[in-house]
Design an enzyme around this catalytic site. Sequence first.
Site: not given
Ligand code: NAD
Length: 363
Positions: A15, A75, A94, A96, A118, A270
């Site tokens: 990126r 990054k 970003y 972190h 972030e 993550d």
């Molecule tokens: P978000 O806050 O928009 O959504 C999270 C949801 O989880 C919320 O609606 C919340 O109510 C729900 N939740 C909490 N506890 C729960 C439970 N016990 N059961 C069911 N639902 C529950 O967050 P997001 O932006 O959707 O991100 C989700 C995850 O994905 C984060 O950890 C984020 O860091 C991660 N992420 C990872 C990558 C990757 O490359 N792996 C990329 C982007 C985001």
Amino acid sequence: MIIGVPKEIKDHEYRVGLVTSSVRELTSLGHHVLIETQAGAGIGLSDADYVKAGAEIISDAKEVFTRSEMIVKVKEPQAGERSLLREGQILFTYLHLAPDFPQTKDLINSKAICIAYETVTDSSGKLPLLAPMSEVAGRMSIQAGAQTLENSHGGRGLLLSGVPGVEPANIVILGGGVVGSNAARIAMGMRANITLLDRNLETLRALDQEFQGKVTLLYSTNEAIDKLVPEADLIIGAVLIPGAAAPKLISAEHVKRMKPGSALVDVAIDQGGCFETSHPTTHTEPTYIVDDVVHYCVANMPGAVARTSAFALNNATLPYVINLANKGYKKALLDDPGFLAGMNVMYGKITCKEVADAFNLHY
Ligand code: NAD
């Protein structure tokens, strides 16, 4: 303002801080943009494209850092880049910082003004510069899951949609925020059979309006998950409790009860992952198998679709970059408390409580 964009040097990062359309917006406002040569090559943006947008191409990163009043990146700066920052220079990227003391120390020593994507918030307290990457990861999770279910990846050989006369796959999505709702939208387009669980009733109500009965929406309890696990072909982990490690919603026992060849995609990896059997993987080796269940746990999913991700990120960051360039950092940040929340380190002091707390330092 003179704005500099170095080529990203982190491993496998393609990126770029500013895409050509962003450069054109900035140069048309009278700003001068320096782009390190080949900075956009990984996503199909050539030096000639940048010149057409009004940028000046610079042959090495050192000159970009030396001449720029503001550096825009993707990054966190790597050690060599940190040594090029100087007092009063703006860094917007970003960061972190909380788990990264060496970087925090170097940014303090640089006396630069370091604003982290972030921690910028919007008027409703959401994270507008993180959301585009969650949109990408959410949509990609279904693509990743579909591949994982193919025989050649150890999956049970299922097509998500089925075909006329053969049933579609059962997808369970844990979490209905940005990642989960985007996963559901794509899964719906693929005609899978979808169940989504969340703990926030407002979120479930909003999704109910959108999906009009095409996705089963359930309140997330252990009992609901227990019932769904044996029937699921693909489970997507998309939960987040802000600031905390992800709750382990799928235990090792659950995994044992899943059908052989079914798949788990843990987007929340993550934050430690929401399946007990998850550990982080890379794009080079994205999957591994536990008890015949294929796990996909890539921690930087958007990196695999760098062009889409870079444009999505720029759509969110550009208004902030323009504000910094037009108004200067003081007025830009003081005019917008959510933008001010992005300030992490400034003139040698930590200005973000969470980062200070992580290292027991003053802020
Ligand atoms: P978000 O806050 O928009 O959504 C999270 C949801 O989880 C919320 O609606 C919340 O109510 C729900 N939740 C909490 N506890 C729960 C439970 N016990 N059961 C069911 N639902 C529950 O967050 P997001 O932006 O959707 O991100 C989700 C995850 O994905 C984060 O950890 C984020 O860091 C991660 N992420 C990872 C990558 C990757 O490359 N792996 C990329 C982007 C985001």
